[in-house]
Design a protein around this motif. Sequence first.
Motif, PDB file in Angstrom:
ATOM      1  N   LYS A 211       9.611   3.615  -1.216  1.00  0.00           N
ATOM      2  CA  LYS A 211       8.374   4.394  -0.527  1.00  0.00           C
ATOM      3  C   LYS A 211       7.284   3.596  -0.604  1.00  0.00           C
ATOM      4  O   LYS A 211       6.481   3.302   0.348  1.00  0.00           O
ATOM      5  CB  LYS A 211       8.293   5.648  -1.344  1.00  0.00           C
ATOM      6  N   LYS A 212       6.825   3.017  -1.941  1.00  0.00           N
ATOM      7  CA  LYS A 212       5.757   2.016  -1.854  1.00  0.00           C
ATOM      8  C   LYS A 212       5.677   0.645  -0.998  1.00  0.00           C
ATOM      9  O   LYS A 212       4.804   0.439  -0.225  1.00  0.00           O
ATOM     10  CB  LYS A 212       5.541   1.204  -3.228  1.00  0.00           C
TER      11      LYS A 212
ATOM     12  N   ASP B 184       6.259  -6.614  -4.334  1.00  0.00           N
ATOM     13  CA  ASP B 184       6.709  -5.811  -3.243  1.00  0.00           C
ATOM     14  C   ASP B 184       5.603  -5.965  -2.176  1.00  0.00           C
ATOM     15  O   ASP B 184       6.131  -6.116  -0.794  1.00  0.00           O
ATOM     16  CB  ASP B 184       6.858  -4.426  -3.716  1.00  0.00           C
ATOM     17  N   GLU B 185       4.400  -5.957  -2.407  1.00  0.00           N
ATOM     18  CA  GLU B 185       3.345  -6.157  -1.303  1.00  0.00           C
ATOM     19  C   GLU B 185       3.715  -7.743  -0.839  1.00  0.00           C
ATOM     20  O   GLU B 185       3.167  -7.843   0.506  1.00  0.00           O
ATOM     21  CB  GLU B 185       1.890  -5.982  -1.810  1.00  0.00           C
TER      22      GLU B 185
ATOM     23  N   THR C 208      10.948   5.447  -5.768  1.00  0.00           N
ATOM     24  CA  THR C 208       9.419   5.147  -5.662  1.00  0.00           C
ATOM     25  C   THR C 208       9.127   3.654  -5.134  1.00  0.00           C
ATOM     26  O   THR C 208       8.132   3.733  -4.309  1.00  0.00           O
ATOM     27  CB  THR C 208       9.049   5.464  -7.074  1.00  0.00           C
ATOM     28  N   ARG C 209       9.863   2.782  -5.375  1.00  0.00           N
ATOM     29  CA  ARG C 209       9.466   1.373  -5.039  1.00  0.00           C
ATOM     30  C   ARG C 209       9.738   1.234  -3.594  1.00  0.00           C
ATOM     31  O   ARG C 209       9.117   0.515  -2.875  1.00  0.00           O
ATOM     32  CB  ARG C 209      10.312   0.446  -5.768  1.00  0.00           C
TER      33      ARG C 209
ATOM     34  N   GLU D 276       4.881   2.172   2.373  1.00  0.00           N
ATOM     35  CA  GLU D 276       3.373   2.366   2.529  1.00  0.00           C
ATOM     36  C   GLU D 276       2.848   0.985   2.526  1.00  0.00           C
ATOM     37  O   GLU D 276       1.554   1.024   3.367  1.00  0.00           O
ATOM     38  CB  GLU D 276       2.956   2.986   1.238  1.00  0.00           C
TER      39      GLU D 276
END
Length: 104
Positions: free
Chosen positions: A41-42, A4-5, A38-39, A45
Amino acid sequence: MSVDEFSVLFQIIQNFSVTNLRKDFDISKLYTSKLNGTRKKKIKEFFLRYLSNLKEEGKIQEQVLFPLQSESNPNRLIYISDLNPERLVEPFVIFEVLQLNFVE
């Protein structure tokens, strides 16, 4: 670095690779409906962290433009420091700072 990052960083690098000072982003294109909250939102972020870093380095303007005004984003211009994951539900635009060095 997580997948994801990496996806977030790749999209930022891709947008900064063009010569246009306007950088359009739509985070929803990074994730499918299969990702849980959750993913998602990550991912938001990660975007916020990288935007803050770019602002601190003087690479982008201090405000983000939301071209589509809506109930969730009644203000079209929002300072990066005021952004939170909940505000990144629609496309947004950042502007790169033009840095000129004149040689004497």
